[in-house]
Design a protein around this motif. Structure first.
Motif, PDB file in Angstrom:
ATOM      1  N   SER A  11      27.589 -34.214 -21.180  1.00 22.40           N
ATOM      2  CA  SER A  11      27.223 -32.971 -20.505  1.00 22.40           C
ATOM      3  C   SER A  11      28.132 -32.735 -19.300  1.00 22.40           C
ATOM      4  O   SER A  11      28.633 -31.633 -19.099  1.00 22.40           O
ATOM      5  N   ASP A  12      28.348 -33.787 -18.506  1.00 30.74           N
ATOM      6  CA  ASP A  12      29.221 -33.667 -17.333  1.00 30.74           C
ATOM      7  C   ASP A  12      30.654 -33.348 -17.737  1.00 30.74           C
ATOM      8  O   ASP A  12      31.303 -32.499 -17.124  1.00 30.74           O
ATOM      9  N   SER A  14      31.703 -31.862 -20.474  1.00 30.03           N
ATOM     10  CA  SER A  14      31.767 -30.489 -20.992  1.00 30.03           C
ATOM     11  C   SER A  14      31.777 -29.488 -19.850  1.00 30.03           C
ATOM     12  O   SER A  14      32.523 -28.508 -19.871  1.00 30.03           O
ATOM     13  N   LEU A  15      30.969 -29.741 -18.843  1.00 27.14           N
ATOM     14  CA  LEU A  15      30.893 -28.872 -17.680  1.00 27.14           C
ATOM     15  C   LEU A  15      32.234 -28.835 -16.946  1.00 27.14           C
ATOM     16  O   LEU A  15      32.763 -27.759 -16.646  1.00 27.14           O
ATOM     17  N   TRP A  19      34.921 -25.599 -16.656  1.00 24.17           N
ATOM     18  CA  TRP A  19      35.291 -25.093 -15.333  1.00 24.17           C
ATOM     19  C   TRP A  19      36.808 -25.164 -15.133  1.00 24.17           C
ATOM     20  O   TRP A  19      37.428 -24.192 -14.709  1.00 24.17           O
ATOM     21  N   ILE A  57      32.113 -21.655 -12.720  1.00 23.05           N
ATOM     22  CA  ILE A  57      30.788 -22.275 -12.634  1.00 23.05           C
ATOM     23  C   ILE A  57      29.860 -21.675 -13.686  1.00 23.05           C
ATOM     24  O   ILE A  57      29.143 -22.394 -14.391  1.00 23.05           O
ATOM     25  N   GLU A  59      30.784 -20.156 -16.450  1.00 22.99           N
ATOM     26  CA  GLU A  59      31.309 -20.596 -17.749  1.00 22.99           C
ATOM     27  C   GLU A  59      30.877 -22.026 -18.072  1.00 22.99           C
ATOM     28  O   GLU A  59      30.492 -22.333 -19.201  1.00 22.99           O
ATOM     29  N   ALA A  60      30.924 -22.895 -17.081  1.00 18.76           N
ATOM     30  CA  ALA A  60      30.550 -24.291 -17.285  1.00 18.76           C
ATOM     31  C   ALA A  60      29.076 -24.434 -17.642  1.00 18.76           C
ATOM     32  O   ALA A  60      28.719 -25.164 -18.570  1.00 18.76           O
ATOM     33  N   VAL A  61      28.218 -23.729 -16.926  1.00 18.54           N
ATOM     34  CA  VAL A  61      26.782 -23.798 -17.201  1.00 18.54           C
ATOM     35  C   VAL A  61      26.482 -23.255 -18.597  1.00 18.54           C
ATOM     36  O   VAL A  61      25.720 -23.856 -19.361  1.00 18.54           O
ATOM     37  N   THR A  63      28.480 -23.166 -21.154  1.00 19.24           N
ATOM     38  CA  THR A  63      29.010 -24.109 -22.134  1.00 19.24           C
ATOM     39  C   THR A  63      28.022 -25.242 -22.394  1.00 19.24           C
ATOM     40  O   THR A  63      27.748 -25.597 -23.549  1.00 19.24           O
ATOM     41  N   VAL A  64      27.470 -25.805 -21.336  1.00 20.86           N
ATOM     42  CA  VAL A  64      26.507 -26.900 -21.492  1.00 20.86           C
ATOM     43  C   VAL A  64      25.249 -26.411 -22.206  1.00 20.86           C
ATOM     44  O   VAL A  64      24.720 -27.097 -23.092  1.00 20.86           O
TER      45      VAL A  64
END
Length: 85
Positions: A11-12, A14-15, A19, A57, A59-61, A63-64
């Motif tokens: 998860s980390d 991917s985040l 980003w 940020i 986009e990262a959230v 994605t997860v």
């Protein structure tokens, strides 16, 4: 098992990857636009990167969230569930 999602590590990662992809793409675009003469690099690069730090940020959230949903509802679509990772 490191190959099952959503572990904290995957998860980390991917985040961070989502980003970084957003920020690096914005930086590359700003450099290209600066070279093309669209705007001065000393204004364009900080502007593009600053905005995309925050867009990254989001986009990262997302994605997860999408990867977690795929892992729950369609795990066959993810390589780490098929032994392909």
């Amino acid at each position: 098992d490191l190959h099952s999602f959503p572990t904290r590590r995957s998860s980390d990662l991917s985040l961070i990857a989502a980003w970084l992809a957003t920020v690096i793409a914005a930086l590359a675009c700003a450099i290209e636009m600066g070279i093309a003469g669209t705007f001065p690099m000393n204004i364009g690069i900080p502007s593009m990167v600053l905005y995309h730090l925050f867009i990254g940020i989001i986009e990262a959230v997302l994605t997860v969230i999408v990867l977690a949903a795929l892992d729950k509802f369609r795990p066959d679509l993810l390589a780490w569930n098929n032994g392909d990772a």
